[in-house]
Design an enzyme around this catalytic site. Sequence first.
Site, PDB file in Angstrom:
ATOM      1  N   GLU A 128       0.875  -1.162   0.000  1.00  0.00           N
ATOM      2  CA  GLU A 128       0.000   0.000   0.000  1.00  0.00           C
ATOM      3  C   GLU A 128       0.917   1.217   0.000  1.00  0.00           C
ATOM      4  OE1 GLU A 128      -2.305   0.783   3.527  1.00  0.00           O
ATOM      5  OE2 GLU A 128      -3.571   2.229   2.484  1.00  0.00           O
ATOM      6  N   ARG A 156       5.382 -12.842   9.539  1.00  0.00           N
ATOM      7  CA  ARG A 156       6.159 -11.649   9.192  1.00  0.00           C
ATOM      8  C   ARG A 156       7.443 -11.602  10.002  1.00  0.00           C
ATOM      9  NH1 ARG A 156       2.208  -7.781  10.691  1.00  0.00           N
ATOM     10  NH2 ARG A 156       2.992  -6.750   8.855  1.00  0.00           N
ATOM     11  N   LYS A 170       4.352   0.328  10.215  1.00  0.00           N
ATOM     12  CA  LYS A 170       4.439   1.603   9.497  1.00  0.00           C
ATOM     13  C   LYS A 170       3.917   2.745  10.353  1.00  0.00           C
ATOM     14  CE  LYS A 170       2.905   0.032   5.316  1.00  0.00           C
ATOM     15  NZ  LYS A 170       2.361   0.182   3.961  1.00  0.00           N
TER      16      LYS A 170
END
Length: 556
Positions: free
Chosen positions: A35, A259, A269
């Site tokens: 994104e 992850r 983020k």
Amino acid sequence: MINEEKSLNFLEEIIEEDIRKGKHGGRVLTRFPPEPNGYLHIGHAKSIVLNFGLAQKYNGKTNLRFDDTNPVTEETEYVDSIKNDIRWLGFQWTEELYTSDYFEILYGYAIKLIKKGLAYVDDSTPEEIAASKGTPTEPGKPTPYRDRSVEENLRLFEAMRDGKFPDGAKVLRAKIDLANPNMHLRDPLLYRIKHAHHHRTGDKWCIYPMYDFAHGQSDSIEQITHSVCTLEFVPHRPLYDWLIEQLEIFPSKQYEFARLNLNYTVMSKRKLLQLVNERHVEGWDDPRMPTISGLRRRGYTPASIRNFCERIGVAKRENIIDVGLLEFCIREDLNKTAWRRMAVLDPVKLVITNYPEGREEILSGENNPEVAGGEGERDIPFGRELWIEREDFMENPPKKFFRLAPGLMVRLKHAYIVKCDDVVKDATGSVIEIHCTYIPESKSGEDTSGLKVKGTIHWVSVAHAKTVEIRLYDRLFNVENPAAEEDFKASINPDSLQIIKSAYVEPDLLNADPGKGYQFIRKGYFTLDTKSPSDKLVFNRTVTLRDTWAKEMQKE
RNA sequence: UGCCCGAUAGUAUAAUGGUAGUACGACAGAUUUUGGUUCUGUUUGUCUAGGUUCGAAUCCUGGUCGGGCAACCA
């Protein structure tokens, strides 16, 4: 071991099984779907290496697809940085695509769902919808709008697109099962109204698809064979499959892996953005950041990052990788490629009393001792007065101190063996000069002295030294898992950056190449800061050398 | 206390019913004009209780622990 063990990770096993069964004719197409609302970090690197690596290994392809369905947070600046980082890491995507390119198709899919009686327009408020979903232990209840006719839903959804309603007035929901134990199947939202400017489609749309109604459909449109994402999407998979089945479109399949987490840093983020916005760091590319741009500026190489991503492996178990492994990977790379230079970070003067005043010599040192031939040599000026590292001298050394102390001898790297005779102190008692005598027949390369010394130290000629700024970095956080703290910012390491305004380096370093790694002998790996002012050089320390002596000292 | 995922040395990751291996770390030694590099060696592990089996890290059941799920975020 004679034949190499293949040792596949679980995704490679799935793909090999698919190929064996002839699924999709053996075709492999993956995608990397960021994104564009932030910079890429080392966790994304794991996903990039995985997705591109899987495709490379199985003669497949990888698309870069920007998942740009939320115009409020997404910007072109991020698109550019993401592309730049992926290329820098050494990967090339097959196609550059955007979910926003599919808005018209997605709209058509929504119509199809409505016509099948599988989606409805809901006028409820966010609070009412949340309440309608129940809780994990209690089933949800329908809202008053759940049984609207197909015709009414069609009319209202079209009116949503036409901008007839304000933000939040209505949503489109899938009609699945409000009692499903999986919360994601309790009539999930498909579209919401946002009168916002989109970085690519401008003001064309005021309704935007949600992740669940965009991601899987985009995968399907592109005929992605293996859609690899992280573990938090596991509960979305039944919805992913349901939508593809009801829409009767290409059956992409989703697979999830754990992850990357690195200790002593944060990876979300949101938190990284906070560090940037609140000025705890210089920016997204601050060398202390775990971002790709930060690591690049710090001096990490693409090969070292790729290597790291391969070493950590891929599995479904939550993990926290020791940042020491990342450091190992960059040392391993730089040891083989970095040119050696000498720099004194904390100087004290050494005077060679039996070396004639005004005399100087040009000595030479190989650029890279790890390679046959040394990749050439550079000139190193030598003279009567030298800067050496303050920590390389001790007045009262412990037994195994192999450096300089009264009466002890050391080798000056690429030069002569010297013996310490005397020290000069200032009024406060701190050492300001170390007086030595050198052994003329001990010159590097033509040593006939027969002397054996245990220690070798680095130095820079006082008369020829150049002054540069050096920045030493340490971990950004003092605790292993800052994200688990009440306030992660409370554990920020106040000493994560140490600036040495004037360090002395050998003159050849004035020719340092930007982007190249240098080993400052015995001190670590350094690289030119890409944001150095033009009037002075700034070197960033990428990583220290392993220091078994320091470790030894700590034990005492 | 609903559903889902997971659990192998300190940290990761293999072993796919048949000798628990590899990397990083740690420790010890050799080499070294970087206390770097390189090389050699050592150390440490199957969450737990049952079951199936000639044989279980692996299959089954219960438990424990960790993580995720109720954004008009992705």
